[in-house]
Enzyme design. Structure first.
Site, PDB file in Angstrom:
ATOM      1  N   HIS A   1      86.128  49.793  66.026  1.00 19.44           N
ATOM      2  CA  HIS A   1      87.431  50.378  66.376  1.00 19.44           C
ATOM      3  C   HIS A   1      87.268  51.782  66.931  1.00 19.44           C
ATOM      4  O   HIS A   1      88.127  52.249  67.684  1.00 19.44           O
ATOM      5  CB  HIS A   1      88.341  50.409  65.138  1.00 19.44           C
ATOM      6  CG  HIS A   1      88.665  49.042  64.608  1.00 19.44           C
ATOM      7  ND1 HIS A   1      89.180  48.824  63.348  1.00 19.44           N
ATOM      8  CD2 HIS A   1      88.525  47.808  65.159  1.00 19.44           C
ATOM      9  CE1 HIS A   1      89.358  47.529  63.156  1.00 19.44           C
ATOM     10  NE2 HIS A   1      88.953  46.887  64.237  1.00 19.44           N
TER      11      HIS A   1
ATOM     12  N   SER B   1      81.662  29.818  66.907  1.00 22.06           N
ATOM     13  CA  SER B   1      82.883  29.259  66.311  1.00 22.06           C
ATOM     14  C   SER B   1      84.120  29.861  66.947  1.00 22.06           C
ATOM     15  O   SER B   1      85.201  29.261  66.890  1.00 22.06           O
ATOM     16  CB  SER B   1      82.893  29.503  64.802  1.00 22.06           C
ATOM     17  OG  SER B   1      82.846  30.889  64.511  1.00 22.06           O
TER      18      SER B   1
ATOM     19  N   ASP C   1      82.461  39.655  66.356  1.00 20.56           N
ATOM     20  CA  ASP C   1      83.099  39.717  65.036  1.00 20.56           C
ATOM     21  C   ASP C   1      83.997  38.509  64.814  1.00 20.56           C
ATOM     22  O   ASP C   1      84.063  37.969  63.702  1.00 20.56           O
ATOM     23  CB  ASP C   1      83.910  41.010  64.931  1.00 20.56           C
ATOM     24  CG  ASP C   1      84.648  41.112  63.609  1.00 20.56           C
ATOM     25  OD1 ASP C   1      83.983  41.107  62.565  1.00 20.56           O
ATOM     26  OD2 ASP C   1      85.889  41.178  63.624  1.00 20.56           O
ATOM     27  N   HIS C   2      84.663  38.050  65.867  1.00 21.85           N
ATOM     28  CA  HIS C   2      85.536  36.894  65.733  1.00 21.85           C
ATOM     29  C   HIS C   2      84.770  35.582  65.659  1.00 21.85           C
ATOM     30  O   HIS C   2      85.377  34.522  65.534  1.00 21.85           O
ATOM     31  CB  HIS C   2      86.539  36.870  66.891  1.00 21.85           C
ATOM     32  CG  HIS C   2      87.537  37.983  66.816  1.00 21.85           C
ATOM     33  ND1 HIS C   2      88.624  38.071  67.645  1.00 21.85           N
ATOM     34  CD2 HIS C   2      87.608  39.066  65.995  1.00 21.85           C
ATOM     35  CE1 HIS C   2      89.317  39.166  67.343  1.00 21.85           C
ATOM     36  NE2 HIS C   2      88.718  39.783  66.352  1.00 21.85           N
TER      37      HIS C   2
ATOM     38  N   TYR D   1      77.851  31.946  60.311  1.00 23.50           N
ATOM     39  CA  TYR D   1      76.753  31.914  61.273  1.00 23.50           C
ATOM     40  C   TYR D   1      77.223  32.323  62.668  1.00 23.50           C
ATOM     41  O   TYR D   1      78.398  32.175  63.015  1.00 23.50           O
ATOM     42  CB  TYR D   1      76.150  30.510  61.330  1.00 23.50           C
ATOM     43  CG  TYR D   1      75.645  30.023  60.004  1.00 23.50           C
ATOM     44  CD1 TYR D   1      74.437  30.481  59.486  1.00 23.50           C
ATOM     45  CD2 TYR D   1      76.384  29.107  59.248  1.00 23.50           C
ATOM     46  CE1 TYR D   1      73.985  30.042  58.247  1.00 23.50           C
ATOM     47  CE2 TYR D   1      75.936  28.665  58.015  1.00 23.50           C
ATOM     48  CZ  TYR D   1      74.728  29.144  57.515  1.00 23.50           C
ATOM     49  OH  TYR D   1      74.280  28.729  56.306  1.00 23.50           O
TER      50      TYR D   1
ATOM     51  N   THR E   1      83.076  30.207  59.885  1.00 27.12           N
ATOM     52  CA  THR E   1      81.680  30.080  59.486  1.00 27.12           C
ATOM     53  C   THR E   1      81.009  31.436  59.640  1.00 27.12           C
ATOM     54  O   THR E   1      81.344  32.211  60.536  1.00 27.12           O
ATOM     55  CB  THR E   1      80.945  29.061  60.364  1.00 27.12           C
ATOM     56  OG1 THR E   1      80.872  29.571  61.697  1.00 27.12           O
ATOM     57  CG2 THR E   1      81.657  27.729  60.382  1.00 27.12           C
TER      58      THR E   1
ATOM     59  N   GLU F   1      94.675  38.630  71.245  1.00 29.96           N
ATOM     60  CA  GLU F   1      94.962  39.944  70.647  1.00 29.96           C
ATOM     61  C   GLU F   1      95.056  41.034  71.697  1.00 29.96           C
ATOM     62  O   GLU F   1      95.953  41.864  71.689  1.00 29.96           O
ATOM     63  CB  GLU F   1      93.895  40.284  69.617  1.00 29.96           C
ATOM     64  CG  GLU F   1      94.134  41.612  68.923  1.00 29.96           C
ATOM     65  CD  GLU F   1      93.087  41.907  67.865  1.00 29.96           C
ATOM     66  OE1 GLU F   1      93.046  43.054  67.399  1.00 29.96           O
ATOM     67  OE2 GLU F   1      92.303  40.996  67.516  1.00 29.96           O
TER      68      GLU F   1
ATOM     69  N   ASP G   1      77.491  30.982  65.660  1.00 28.85           N
ATOM     70  CA  ASP G   1      77.442  29.595  66.130  1.00 28.85           C
ATOM     71  C   ASP G   1      78.527  29.310  67.174  1.00 28.85           C
ATOM     72  O   ASP G   1      78.857  28.154  67.412  1.00 28.85           O
ATOM     73  CB  ASP G   1      77.601  28.630  64.951  1.00 28.85           C
ATOM     74  CG  ASP G   1      78.876  28.884  64.152  1.00 28.85           C
ATOM     75  OD1 ASP G   1      79.624  29.815  64.516  1.00 28.85           O
ATOM     76  OD2 ASP G   1      79.114  28.173  63.161  1.00 28.85           O
TER      77      ASP G   1
END
Length: 1479
Positions: free
Chosen positions: A1074, A913, A826-827, A909, A907, A980, A911
């Site tokens: 969650h 990131s 998700d991040h 995608y 982004t 986190e 990828d």
């Protein structure tokens, strides 16, 4: 003569043929291990041994099913003669000489159905003769010499349907001989010498029962007496046989005895036949055989000799014959001796009784003195005062006219002055079934599913059975009777129409109720009215007509430019399908499509809406100048106040922690968010000025925002707020780069639409946003406004009522790694930019203090009865997400107000990131640019020799919230949320190490590659690994087989698909993860046992990187992820309380609630309600909460939703998605599966650089990429993990389910070796081979970033300088296309000579730079080689060969409760202990 002579020949030939056939058949049966008896005829499993003069049963094969032994001389059947013949179905023994049937004669014949024993010489049958014949259906015993039958002869034949006993010598039959033959259909007793006297009346009653039921036929004829000879037994009556019921002529009396005496109880009776006398004690028959003290005299008198205490009790005499029975009155035998505690003579027994009848629980006791009897309920409560309830003189409990409430346990107590005793029994009240829910007549459309509800009560509980028209239901999968009794018919067909009967049956009786099903044929939608092209003026309201007919009734939806329109302040869809658009603006112009859809098909019609914008002034035009100045001032003031509060001190509350955690670090992101806030704040101020000037309330949904200011002033606001200044103009001209690599910001992936999927762009929409005012006001911002007749519930109330749980059910299939990969993924996909200010713009007060909804505040209010309200808290901190400037406008002129959209900072995608960042600025901050080896920056090195992530620099961060715990700052990674929680931090550490591992290997394989080439090739591989793990290993477990079919196979890149993240996915759908979070982060050592510091409650794992440094590194956390079962999502166990009650908790502060935040964020983003997404996903529309029962089966949850929301049209998307029942094999409900499969299909098919897209990798490289597994990543990059399961998402048992890392396949990087003849210039980003393609778009994707164009090509820049890049020489050549080839070549040679000279100069500079061994720290200060210095109290750095390495001191656990930090010291100390140590 000729004919006559042929006869014998034919007979001989026939005999020969028969002989041959006989032999052949005999041979057929002779299988290995199963011989055919001599001279018998055997064919398959049939054995026939007729007319062979056999005297005993021959041995046959176990598989024999038919055994024919007729017409032999068998005289007896030896026990066990048929042993092991369990397959025998038919046994023919008739026409033999058998004289008796002994016990166990037919042992092992459990499957025998037909037994032929007629025409033998049978005289007697043992009572156990037929034991074991549980399947016998037909028994033939006629034409024998049977005279008597034991009453138990046939008790072992439950399935016997036919019994032939005719033509025997039977004269009398004992009562009960045929009692156990429940399946009897035909009984023959004719042609016997039956004596029809009073003792045969039981048989007459049985035959009458057969005749009345019609289920059985029977024949029995009287032979004697002569006056009724030939009469059917069934027709005789007691009167014509002169039978008399017994009558008592002398009754017994009470008696008192002492020990050792003799007592007599008299009983005389008369009747025909003479009655038998039976004595009962305490309702149990006395056996004279078992007690020699008891004697029954000839006249019926009972004599008890040598009386004992156990003889006392209630006695009764019963006289019995075939005509009936009669009992005397009960008498009591009292025994007197020394004082004795009470003992029961009669204990109450469990008794069954029908409603309306009477019941008696007997109870009597003896003792000395005589005890007193009393009754209570089983729980010792007194009996109710009720005239129906009485206690008999003998002590029994008598209840008349029993009702259902009388059912239960009763206690009898016998008490004297010595002791008391108690005995209990149950009254079981049996009642006929009564319907509590009756089925109703239904009218349905062909193909639908229909439920007929039917429920009943009774005792025993009734069974529900369904019939149709009196016949059984069709046996197919469409007809299903649920456990509740409901009849469900799926895919209703026309022939299903008719009457259905529900029957409730128990042992008492049955009840029936009927319902009718009417089936209507299906009809495809047909439009009754259609819209036409329309032109309206700006600010007006317009209605577009559309209605349709069909069966089932079609559902009407509207689309604008491919996005579905939903009910909001902007749009309203009437029940018939008409679309009303309020406050029409230029943004509303376009093509609208009306779609009518039912289960048969769909129809659509479209029209074009044009908006005319007259050139007139608007009410807000005069206020534009002052409002924009005020907006800039107030927004900047609030932002600066927030920055000062957050960055000049340590976080003091969960609110600060959340704000600091979400605060954007990239300057471009900050400026873009600021511009959006100023733009929207300006419009709000103008609205307030207009409202004040007109003295009317314009705050309702009827306000027309497009009438606020003129288009030219709206464009002016965009310019002055900074919106247009930050509009990106991408450049995708460098195809040599873009064909091979991704940009960091995601631009130029889709070459036709370069901004699709890019970072810092608006989220996409599946459905149009829903705001109260159609522009930007969230649902629920006004607590008094009603939606569909009901106010929206507070998100915190939804969380505490429906979502929060302290109970956790472990997942039996999947590990906690399933959750962790979902969060890590998700991040990589989405991160919403939240408001830059924690204070409201109007007056600068902090949002958590004022608890208001003034922008940007949108506080989560706490209900009055909430536990937090009792501690004084009024609200939880929440600020709105930053809006996109102009809300997604892409034209140069902003001439209309658009509904608010939010910014995706990443982004879209997949990828990596989250490893590399989503902007060039972020990417460069985490790269190790100094080494030129394509590596990422690394932090301190652990004992394992592997580094941790580098530390973030700058002001105090969220990881330094408590100075008493540790001064260690946050780690720096590609995504700012890496700290986190510790599980997520461990994943980031793994993938940062994976990059450096691959980059190091690639450099060994290709030493001629420069740092940029290594970096981009490694980044490409890492991104492909994450894609492969996600789609091949993780998604199949989340989506299951059904969802993967919806996702479909990969068929290549589709440039028409936008891979952008849609808002509902980021805000609600993907937050389902969650519900998979465990409340504990497990930490396991190499033996998978807890480490010394033990497991970690989740709230202690937030922003705690010091625990990785000081408490064992990342390995214990990783083992806790793949070695422990995850949390199962149960509809009643959603988010654990670590997330709803202790999120980011700190001492003396109110923690946050993740579930409430998710709901509030959905409203902030204008996410339509759950109902609209059901329709989008082709689920049935839910008009009532009962309509949700197919997706939310738990009635308690549906009832909670009803109490909270009142209407199904109001339910927020997130809570509804997580309470849906899981689709079998998946971890999602049906609506959630629809949304996730839609998003992941777009992410894959709309990605030009998807790893499976041909040309992205070579076939050999793709083969190696597909060897990737998360298990291999763990083995390669953890500190010291040597054993894992092959699939770390699946639960495995330690140690058997774990294998060595050596067994896990690995990616062979040798296929990336660059095979070239001259490698001196291959792989160099600044080499000649790259010179002609240019690198303009690599660094300058946006026009405003590009340096001023020069007429001559620039010199090749220094390697060490940033911000200078090669020009694109091909464009220079194209401007001189008319020059001759000779001139072109001469210019080319001159330019090449100049390039070579520049390269030599740069090489000298580079060599000079590399020859120095000084180091420069983060503050810009130089340090000589081999020198050490203290960066801070806990960190010591060393310069070694130009590389800075820092070591952080690990602090031991404090030995006191409140340690104190001393300036200059790293670790907290205990002052008390120091004082004690001083002399």
């Amino acid at each position: 003569m000729a004919k006559r002579s042929r006869g014998p020949g034919r007979r001989c030939l026939l005999a020969l043929v028969l002989f041959c056939a006989w032999g052949t058949l005999a041979v057929v049966a002779q299988k290995p291990g199963a011989g055919c008896p001599s001279r018998c005829l055997c064919f398959r499993t049939t054995v026939r041994c007729m007319h062979l003069l056999l005297e005993a049963v021959p041995a046959v094969a176990p598989q024999t099913s038919i055994l024919d032994l007729r017409f032999n001389r068998i005289r007896e059947i030896q026990p066990g003669a048929f042993r092991r013949l369990r397959n025998l179905n038919t046994l023919l023994l008739n026409n033999n000489q058998i004289k008796r049937i002994p016990s166990g004669a037919f042992e092992d014949l459990e499957n025998l159905k037909y037994l032929y024993l007629y025409k033998n010489e049978i005289q007697s049958i043992d009572r156990q003769a037929f034991k074991g014949l549980a399947s016998l259906e037909q028994l033939y015993l006629h034409f024998n010499q049977i005279e008597t039958l034991d009453p138990d002869s046939f008790q072992h034949l439950p399935k016997l349907e036919r019994l032939f006993l005719h033509n025997n010598r039977i004269t009398h039959l004992v009562p009960g001989t045929f009692n156990h033959l429940e399946s009897m259909k035909r009984l023959r007793l004719d042609s016997n010498t039956l004596h029809c006297d009073c003792e045969i009346l039981w048989l007459a009653d049985l035959l009458k029962t057969y005749a009345e039921s019609g289920n059985a036929q029977a024949a029995a004829i009287c032979e004697y007496p002569r006056r009724i000879q030939g009469r059917s037994v069934a027709t005789i009556t007691p009167e014509e046989l002169n039978c008399e019921r017994p009558r008592i002529t002398s009754e017994p009396q009470d008696a008192d005895v002492t020990s050792g005496n003799t007592v007599y109880f008299t009983c005389r009776a008369e009747g025909n036949p003479k009655p038998e006398i039976i004595w009962l004690r305490n309702n149990n028959e006395l056996s004279m055989k078992t007690d020699s003290r008891l004697n029954l005299l000839d006249d019926g008198t009972l004599m008890i000799q040598n009386t004992q205490e156990t003889d006392q009790g209630i006695y009764q005499c019963m006289a019995k014959n075939v005509a009936g029975e009669v009992k005397t009155q009960e008498v009591t035998l009292r025994y007197f001796g020394s004082p004795a505690r009470p003992t029961f003579v009669i204990q109450p027994q469990n008794t069954e009784v029908l409603v309306g009848e009477s019941v008696t629980l007997e109870c009597s006791a003896t003792g000395h003195p005589p005890p007193r009897i009393s009754w209570t309920r089983g729980d010792r409560t007194p009996l109710p005062v009720d005239p129906r309830v009485n206690i008999t003189p003998s002590g029994g409990l008598y209840i008349q006219n029993v009702v259902q409430g009388d059912s239960g346990e009763y206690a009898c107590s016998a008490t004297n002055n010595i002791d008391s005793v108690h005995a209990t029994a149950f009254i079981i009240v049996q009642a006929l079934p009564q319907f509590t829910v009756t089925p109703q007549d239904r009218v349905v459309i062909e193909g639908q599913t229909v439920d007929f509800q039917c429920e009943a009560k009774g005792n025993p509980p009734p069974v529900i059975a369904w019939t149709k028209g009196g016949s059984q239901l069709s046996v197919d999968r469409r007809h299903l009777v649920l456990s509740s009794g409901t009849l469900r018919i799926s895919g209703v067909a026309l022939h299903d129409q008719g009457q259905y009967e529900c029957q409730a049956v128990n042992i008492i009786g049955s009840q029936k109720v009927v319902a009718h099903l009417t089936v209507q044929p299906r009809v495809t939608p047909v439009f009754a009215s259609i819209p036409s092209d329309t032109t309206v003026e700006v600010g007006a309201n317009v209605q577009l007509p559309c209605s349709s007919q069909g069966e089932p009734e079609p559902a009407i939806t509207w689309n604008k430019d491919g996005v579905q329109v939903t009910e909001s302040g902007k749009f309203h869809i009437s029940p018939e399908g008409f679309l009303t658009i309020n406050d029409v603006g230029p943004a509303d112009a376009g093509r609208y499509e009306c779609v009518a859809r039912n289960t048969i098909g769909s129809a659509s019609v479209s029209m074009v809406l044009s908006v005319n914008v007259p050139d007139v002034s608007r009410n807000g035009d005069p206020f534009v100048a002052t409002s924009i100045v005020e907006a800039i001032a107030t927004v900047d003031r609030a932002i600066n106040s927030t920055r000062t509060h957050l960055f000049d001190s340590r976080p003091r509350s969960p609110n600060d922690l959340l704000a600091l955690f979400r605060y954007p670090r990239d300057p471009y992101t900050v400026e873009q968010a600021r511009a959006g806030e100023i733009f929207e704040r300006t419009l709000q101020l103008i609205q307030e000025h207009v409202q004040h000037g007109l003295m009317v309330d314009l705050n309702g949904t009827s306000y027309h925002y497009n009438d606020l200011v003129s288009p030219q002033y709206l464009n002016l606001i965009a310019n002055l707020s900074g919106c247009t200044a930050h509009r990106r103009v991408n450049n995708c001209s460098d195809m040599c780069f873009h064909q091979k690599y991704r940009t960091h910001d995601g631009t130029c992936n889709n070459l036709q639409h370069p901004m699709w999927g890019a970072s810092l762009t608006a989220f996409e929409r599946l459905l149009k946003s829903v705001y109260e005012n159609g522009f930007n006001t969230p649902r629920g911002i006004n607590p008094h406004r009603l939606y569909n007749g009901h106010a929206l519930p507070m998100p915190r109330l939804v969380s505490t009522t429906l979502i929060g749980t302290e109970t956790v059910t472990p997942d039996e299939q999947f590990t906690h790694m399933l959750m962790q990969w979902g969060q890590f993924l998700d991040h990589d996909l989405d991160s919403t930019v939240v408001a830059l200010s924690q204070a409201r713009f109007s007056d600068g007060q902090h949002c958590s203090n004022v608890c208001s909804n003034d922008p940007p505040c949108f506080s989560v209010m706490i209900p009055p009865n909430d536990s937090r309200a009792r501690s004084g808290a009024r609200c939880m901190f929440f600020v709105r997400s930053s809006p996109v400037c102009g809300s997604g406008m892409t034209s140069l002129l902003m001439n209309s107000v658009y509904p608010r959209e939010q910014i995706n900072q990443l982004t879209s995608y997949i990828d990596a990131s989250n490893v590399y960042g989503s902007t060039e600025h972020e990417a460069r901050s985490i790269r190790d640019l100094a080494s030129h080896r394509g590596l990422l920056r690394q932090g301190i090195v652990q004992r394992s020799g592997k580094p941790l992530l580098p530390f973030a620099t700058g002001p105090p961060t969220e990881c330094m919230r408590d100075e008493n715990e540790s001064p260690i700052p946050c780690f720096l990674a590609g995504d700012h949320r890496a700290n986190e929680q510790l599980g997520l931090t461990s994943m980031h550490t793994l993938w940062f190490r994976e990059h450096n591992r691959i980059a190091t290997e690639l450099l060994k394989l290709n030493p001629h590659w420069d740092g940029d080439t290594i970096y981009y090739e490694t980044r490409k591989i890492v991104g492909a690994e994450i894609q492969h793990i996600t789609y091949q290993h993780w998604l199949p477990k989340i989506l299951g087989e059904v969802g993967m079919r919806t996702l479909g196979e990969y068929h290549g890149y589709d440039p028409g698909i936008n891979a952008g993240i849609f808002n509902a996915f980021a805000t609600a759908a993907f937050r389902f993860g969650h519900t998979l979070v465990n409340p504990l982060l497990y930490r396991l050592d190499e033996n998978f046992q807890p480490i010394a510091q033990d497991h970690l409650p989740l709230h202690k794992a937030f922003f705690s990187p010091f625990r990785i440094v000081n408490e064992g590194g990342i390995d214990p956390l990783l083992r806790g992820l793949f070695g422990v079962a995850g949390k199962m999502r149960v509809p009643s166990q959603l988010l654990n309380t670590e997330l709803t009650e202790r999120l980011f908790s700190m001492a003396h502060t109110v923690a946050l609630d993740l579930a409430a935040i998710n709901i509030q964020r959905g409203r902030d983003h204008g996410i339509p309600p759950y109902h609209d997404y059901r329709v989008y996903c082709n689920l049935s529309a839910a008009h009532t909460f009962e309509d949700l029962k197919n997706e939310i089966k738990n009635p308690e949850i549906r009832e909670k939703l009803k109490r909270l929301y009142g209407s199904t049209l109001n339910i927020d998307l997130f809570p509804a998605l997580v309470v849906e029942d899981l689709v079998p094999g998946s971890r999602l409900g049906p609506t959630l599966m629809c949304l996730l499969s839609t998003q992941f299909k777009r992410l894959r098919d709309g990605d030009r650089l998807w790893y499976e897209n041909p040309g992205v990798f070579s076939p050999a490289q793709l083969t190696q990429i597909k060897q990737t597994s998360l298990a291999r990543i763990l083995c390669d990059n953890a500190d010291n993990i040597t054993r894992v399961q092959s699939d770390v998402f699946r639960v495995a048992e330690f140690p058997h389910g774990y294998g060595s890392c050596d067994e896990i396949p690995r990616v062979d990087l040798r296929v990336w070796q660059d095979c070239c003849e001259d490698c001196r210039t291959r792989g160099q980003f600044n080499a000649f081979s790259y010179h002609f393609r240019g690198r303009r778009s690599l660094e300058f994707s946006y026009q405003e970033d590009k340096p001023t164009k020069k007429t001559r090509p620039r010199k090749i820049p220094s390697v060490g300088r940033q911000g200078e890049h090669l020009s694109n020489s091909t464009s220079a050549f194209s401007t001189r296309s008319d020059a001759s080839g000779t001139n072109d070549f001469r210019e080319f040679v001159l330019e090449m000579q100049k390039t070579i000279t520049d390269l030599r100069t740069q090489i000298k500079k580079l060599e000079s730079r590399l020859s120095t061994t000084e180091c420069v720290d983060a503050g810009g200060e130089s340090h000589a080689n081999n020198t050490k210095w203290k960066k801070d109290a806990c960190t010591i750095c060393e310069c070694k060969d130009g590389q800075v390495t820092c070591f952080v001191e690990a602090c031991p656990p404090a030995t006191c409760a409140v340690p104190v930090n001393i300036p200059g010291a790293c670790c907290p100390v205990c002052l008390q202990k120091r004082a004690e140590e001083k002399p």
